[in-house]
Motif scaffolding. Structure first.
Motif, PDB file in Angstrom:
ATOM      1  N   GLY A   1      -5.567   3.148  20.651  1.00  0.00           N
ATOM      2  CA  GLY A   1      -4.192   2.663  20.690  1.00  0.00           C
ATOM      3  C   GLY A   1      -3.901   1.618  19.630  1.00  0.00           C
ATOM      4  N   VAL A   2      -2.617   1.394  19.417  1.00  0.00           N
ATOM      5  CA  VAL A   2      -2.186   0.408  18.419  1.00  0.00           C
ATOM      6  C   VAL A   2      -2.665  -0.993  18.793  1.00  0.00           C
ATOM      7  CG1 VAL A   2       0.100  -0.082  19.407  1.00  0.00           C
ATOM      8  CG2 VAL A   2      -0.256  -0.276  16.950  1.00  0.00           C
ATOM      9  N   HIS A   3      -2.803  -1.248  20.090  1.00  0.00           N
ATOM     10  CA  HIS A   3      -3.274  -2.573  20.503  1.00  0.00           C
ATOM     11  C   HIS A   3      -4.695  -2.851  19.995  1.00  0.00           C
ATOM     12  CE1 HIS A   3      -5.016  -0.049  23.654  1.00  0.00           C
ATOM     13  NE2 HIS A   3      -5.791  -1.066  24.000  1.00  0.00           N
ATOM     14  N   VAL A   4      -5.509  -1.817  19.862  1.00  0.00           N
ATOM     15  CA  VAL A   4      -6.861  -1.995  19.321  1.00  0.00           C
ATOM     16  C   VAL A   4      -6.781  -2.350  17.837  1.00  0.00           C
ATOM     17  CG1 VAL A   4      -9.089  -0.866  18.891  1.00  0.00           C
ATOM     18  CG2 VAL A   4      -7.869  -0.459  21.052  1.00  0.00           C
ATOM     19  N   HIS A   5      -5.876  -1.732  17.122  1.00  0.00           N
ATOM     20  CA  HIS A   5      -5.682  -2.056  15.703  1.00  0.00           C
ATOM     21  C   HIS A   5      -5.256  -3.518  15.546  1.00  0.00           C
ATOM     22  CE1 HIS A   5      -5.871   2.091  14.023  1.00  0.00           C
ATOM     23  NE2 HIS A   5      -5.550   2.403  15.267  1.00  0.00           N
ATOM     24  N   ILE A   6      -4.352  -3.967  16.410  1.00  0.00           N
ATOM     25  CA  ILE A   6      -3.875  -5.357  16.347  1.00  0.00           C
ATOM     26  C   ILE A   6      -5.016  -6.312  16.675  1.00  0.00           C
ATOM     27  CG2 ILE A   6      -2.292  -7.041  17.364  1.00  0.00           C
ATOM     28  CD1 ILE A   6      -0.338  -4.643  17.818  1.00  0.00           C
ATOM     29  N   MET A   7      -5.778  -5.994  17.728  1.00  0.00           N
ATOM     30  CA  MET A   7      -6.927  -6.838  18.081  1.00  0.00           C
ATOM     31  C   MET A   7      -7.915  -6.926  16.927  1.00  0.00           C
ATOM     32  SD  MET A   7      -8.121  -6.350  22.025  1.00  0.00           S
ATOM     33  CE  MET A   7      -8.705  -4.706  21.736  1.00  0.00           C
ATOM     34  N   LEU A   8      -8.197  -5.797  16.312  1.00  0.00           N
ATOM     35  CA  LEU A   8      -9.140  -5.765  15.202  1.00  0.00           C
ATOM     36  C   LEU A   8      -8.640  -6.608  14.034  1.00  0.00           C
ATOM     37  CD1 LEU A   8     -11.747  -4.654  13.970  1.00  0.00           C
ATOM     38  CD2 LEU A   8     -10.470  -2.616  13.292  1.00  0.00           C
ATOM     39  N   LEU A   9      -7.390  -6.466  13.681  1.00  0.00           N
ATOM     40  CA  LEU A   9      -6.809  -7.225  12.574  1.00  0.00           C
ATOM     41  C   LEU A   9      -6.854  -8.729  12.859  1.00  0.00           C
ATOM     42  CD1 LEU A   9      -5.228  -7.325   9.874  1.00  0.00           C
ATOM     43  CD2 LEU A   9      -3.151  -7.181  11.242  1.00  0.00           C
ATOM     44  N   LEU A  10      -6.404  -9.128  14.038  1.00  0.00           N
ATOM     45  CA  LEU A  10      -6.397 -10.550  14.384  1.00  0.00           C
ATOM     46  C   LEU A  10      -7.816 -11.088  14.512  1.00  0.00           C
ATOM     47  CD1 LEU A  10      -3.429 -10.752  16.928  1.00  0.00           C
ATOM     48  CD2 LEU A  10      -3.438 -11.316  14.490  1.00  0.00           C
ATOM     49  N   GLY A  11      -8.725 -10.276  15.055  1.00  0.00           N
ATOM     50  CA  GLY A  11     -10.115 -10.701  15.172  1.00  0.00           C
ATOM     51  C   GLY A  11     -10.755 -10.937  13.814  1.00  0.00           C
ATOM     52  N   ILE A  12     -10.501 -10.059  12.870  1.00  0.00           N
ATOM     53  CA  ILE A  12     -11.036 -10.248  11.518  1.00  0.00           C
ATOM     54  C   ILE A  12     -10.437 -11.498  10.879  1.00  0.00           C
ATOM     55  CG2 ILE A  12     -11.035  -9.284   9.174  1.00  0.00           C
ATOM     56  CD1 ILE A  12     -11.401  -6.503  10.542  1.00  0.00           C
ATOM     57  N   LEU A  13      -9.145 -11.728  11.093  1.00  0.00           N
ATOM     58  CA  LEU A  13      -8.517 -12.951  10.583  1.00  0.00           C
ATOM     59  C   LEU A  13      -9.184 -14.188  11.196  1.00  0.00           C
ATOM     60  CD1 LEU A  13      -6.365 -14.398   8.921  1.00  0.00           C
ATOM     61  CD2 LEU A  13      -4.766 -14.022  10.815  1.00  0.00           C
ATOM     62  N   MET A  14      -9.448 -14.141  12.500  1.00  0.00           N
ATOM     63  CA  MET A  14     -10.128 -15.261  13.156  1.00  0.00           C
ATOM     64  C   MET A  14     -11.505 -15.503  12.548  1.00  0.00           C
ATOM     65  SD  MET A  14      -9.293 -14.716  17.190  1.00  0.00           S
ATOM     66  CE  MET A  14     -10.315 -16.122  17.656  1.00  0.00           C
ATOM     67  N   MET A  15     -12.224 -14.438  12.295  1.00  0.00           N
ATOM     68  CA  MET A  15     -13.554 -14.568  11.709  1.00  0.00           C
ATOM     69  C   MET A  15     -13.485 -15.183  10.316  1.00  0.00           C
ATOM     70  SD  MET A  15     -15.131 -10.953  12.973  1.00  0.00           S
ATOM     71  CE  MET A  15     -14.907 -10.475  14.692  1.00  0.00           C
ATOM     72  N   LEU A  16     -12.517 -14.765   9.530  1.00  0.00           N
ATOM     73  CA  LEU A  16     -12.356 -15.322   8.184  1.00  0.00           C
ATOM     74  C   LEU A  16     -11.970 -16.803   8.247  1.00  0.00           C
ATOM     75  CD1 LEU A  16     -10.552 -12.345   6.412  1.00  0.00           C
ATOM     76  CD2 LEU A  16     -12.932 -13.098   6.088  1.00  0.00           C
ATOM     77  N   LEU A  17     -11.092 -17.159   9.169  1.00  0.00           N
ATOM     78  CA  LEU A  17     -10.727 -18.571   9.330  1.00  0.00           C
ATOM     79  C   LEU A  17     -11.939 -19.403   9.731  1.00  0.00           C
ATOM     80  CD1 LEU A  17      -7.245 -18.326  11.100  1.00  0.00           C
ATOM     81  CD2 LEU A  17      -7.706 -19.064   8.760  1.00  0.00           C
ATOM     82  N   PHE A  18     -12.739 -18.864  10.656  1.00  0.00           N
ATOM     83  CA  PHE A  18     -13.953 -19.591  11.052  1.00  0.00           C
ATOM     84  C   PHE A  18     -14.898 -19.765   9.869  1.00  0.00           C
ATOM     85  CE2 PHE A  18     -18.447 -19.273  12.157  1.00  0.00           C
ATOM     86  CZ  PHE A  18     -18.606 -20.539  12.706  1.00  0.00           C
ATOM     87  N   MET A  19     -15.073 -18.708   9.097  1.00  0.00           N
ATOM     88  CA  MET A  19     -15.974 -18.807   7.938  1.00  0.00           C
ATOM     89  C   MET A  19     -15.481 -19.862   6.952  1.00  0.00           C
ATOM     90  SD  MET A  19     -16.978 -14.857   7.298  1.00  0.00           S
ATOM     91  CE  MET A  19     -17.558 -13.865   8.664  1.00  0.00           C
ATOM     92  N   HIS A  20     -14.170 -19.936   6.776  1.00  0.00           N
ATOM     93  CA  HIS A  20     -13.630 -20.987   5.909  1.00  0.00           C
ATOM     94  C   HIS A  20     -13.978 -22.362   6.472  1.00  0.00           C
ATOM     95  CE1 HIS A  20     -11.042 -23.360   3.380  1.00  0.00           C
ATOM     96  NE2 HIS A  20     -10.529 -23.884   4.478  1.00  0.00           N
ATOM     97  N   VAL A  21     -13.763 -22.551   7.766  1.00  0.00           N
ATOM     98  CA  VAL A  21     -14.082 -23.840   8.393  1.00  0.00           C
ATOM     99  C   VAL A  21     -15.560 -24.170   8.205  1.00  0.00           C
ATOM    100  CG1 VAL A  21     -14.359 -25.007  10.635  1.00  0.00           C
ATOM    101  CG2 VAL A  21     -12.214 -23.852  10.078  1.00  0.00           C
ATOM    102  N   TYR A  22     -16.403 -23.192   8.457  1.00  0.00           N
ATOM    103  CA  TYR A  22     -17.841 -23.426   8.407  1.00  0.00           C
ATOM    104  C   TYR A  22     -18.301 -23.792   6.996  1.00  0.00           C
ATOM    105  CZ  TYR A  22     -22.812 -22.880   9.201  1.00  0.00           C
ATOM    106  OH  TYR A  22     -24.154 -23.113   9.290  1.00  0.00           O
ATOM    107  N   PHE A  23     -17.819 -23.070   5.998  1.00  0.00           N
ATOM    108  CA  PHE A  23     -18.309 -23.270   4.640  1.00  0.00           C
ATOM    109  C   PHE A  23     -17.534 -24.308   3.839  1.00  0.00           C
ATOM    110  CE2 PHE A  23     -19.946 -18.948   5.544  1.00  0.00           C
ATOM    111  CZ  PHE A  23     -21.294 -19.245   5.421  1.00  0.00           C
ATOM    112  N   ASN A  24     -16.413 -24.800   4.368  1.00  0.00           N
ATOM    113  CA  ASN A  24     -15.650 -25.781   3.605  1.00  0.00           C
ATOM    114  C   ASN A  24     -15.524 -27.101   4.379  1.00  0.00           C
ATOM    115  OD1 ASN A  24     -14.042 -27.133   1.824  1.00  0.00           O
ATOM    116  ND2 ASN A  24     -12.456 -25.598   1.697  1.00  0.00           N
ATOM    117  N   PRO A  25     -14.547 -27.265   5.282  1.00  0.00           N
ATOM    118  CA  PRO A  25     -14.400 -28.592   5.882  1.00  0.00           C
ATOM    119  C   PRO A  25     -15.595 -29.043   6.731  1.00  0.00           C
ATOM    120  CG  PRO A  25     -12.777 -27.080   6.799  1.00  0.00           C
ATOM    121  CD  PRO A  25     -13.467 -26.365   5.702  1.00  0.00           C
TER     122      PRO A  25
END
Length: 153
Positions: free
Chosen positions: A82-106
């Protein structure tokens, strides 16, 4: 399938629940009760203990999420869910990228500044971390709602 979804939810609870606790309760209490010389090393130690759990959660979420997409979507993969899985996947990947930024920068800056007892730099790094955690917490709560209710849309 039951095992995969259980691990997926557990990893999500650890990540999003930890952010909720830190942002909504620990941060305001530490800010009002501790001087920067105490508060900033405390946060460095908290993140030093919490972030490995986030890395583990990310690995579990990715592995279980992809396996469930394959199981539910069959040979169609993403086209079979379903489309909800696509949305979850997209937002989850964004969350992971934001975390990686936090971890490797601030977070890296926070660790360095605390070691050097540069409280202004450490405070600025912590403020940057706070902003990204707020964004990730909002995204995480949205993902949880989508994950629970998305199939009923």
């Amino acid at each position: 399938m039951g095992f995969a979804i259980s691990l997926h939810i557990l990893a999500t609870v650890i990540w999003v629940g930890g952010m909720f606790f830190a942002f909504m309760f620990l941060r305001p209490a530490a800010a009002t009760m501790l001087a920067p010389e105490q508060r900033l090393p405390l946060w460095r130690n908290i993140f030093g203990r919490f972030f490995p759990w986030i890395w583990a959660s990310i690995a579990i979420i990715l592995i279980t999420g992809i396996s469930m997409i394959v199981m539910l979507g069959g040979f169609g993969g993403l086209s079979g869910v379903g489309v909800h899985v696509h949305i979850m996947l997209l937002l989850g990947i964004l969350m992971m990228l934001l975390f990686m930024h936090v971890y490797f920068n601030p977070f890296r800056k926070l660790k360095w500044a605390v070691a050097e007892q540069d409280w202004l730099t450490a405070s600025n790094a912590l403020d940057n971390i706070r902003k990204f955690i707020r964004a990730n917490l909002i995204l995480g709560l949205i993902v949880i709602v989508i994950g629970i209710s998305g199939r009923y849309w």
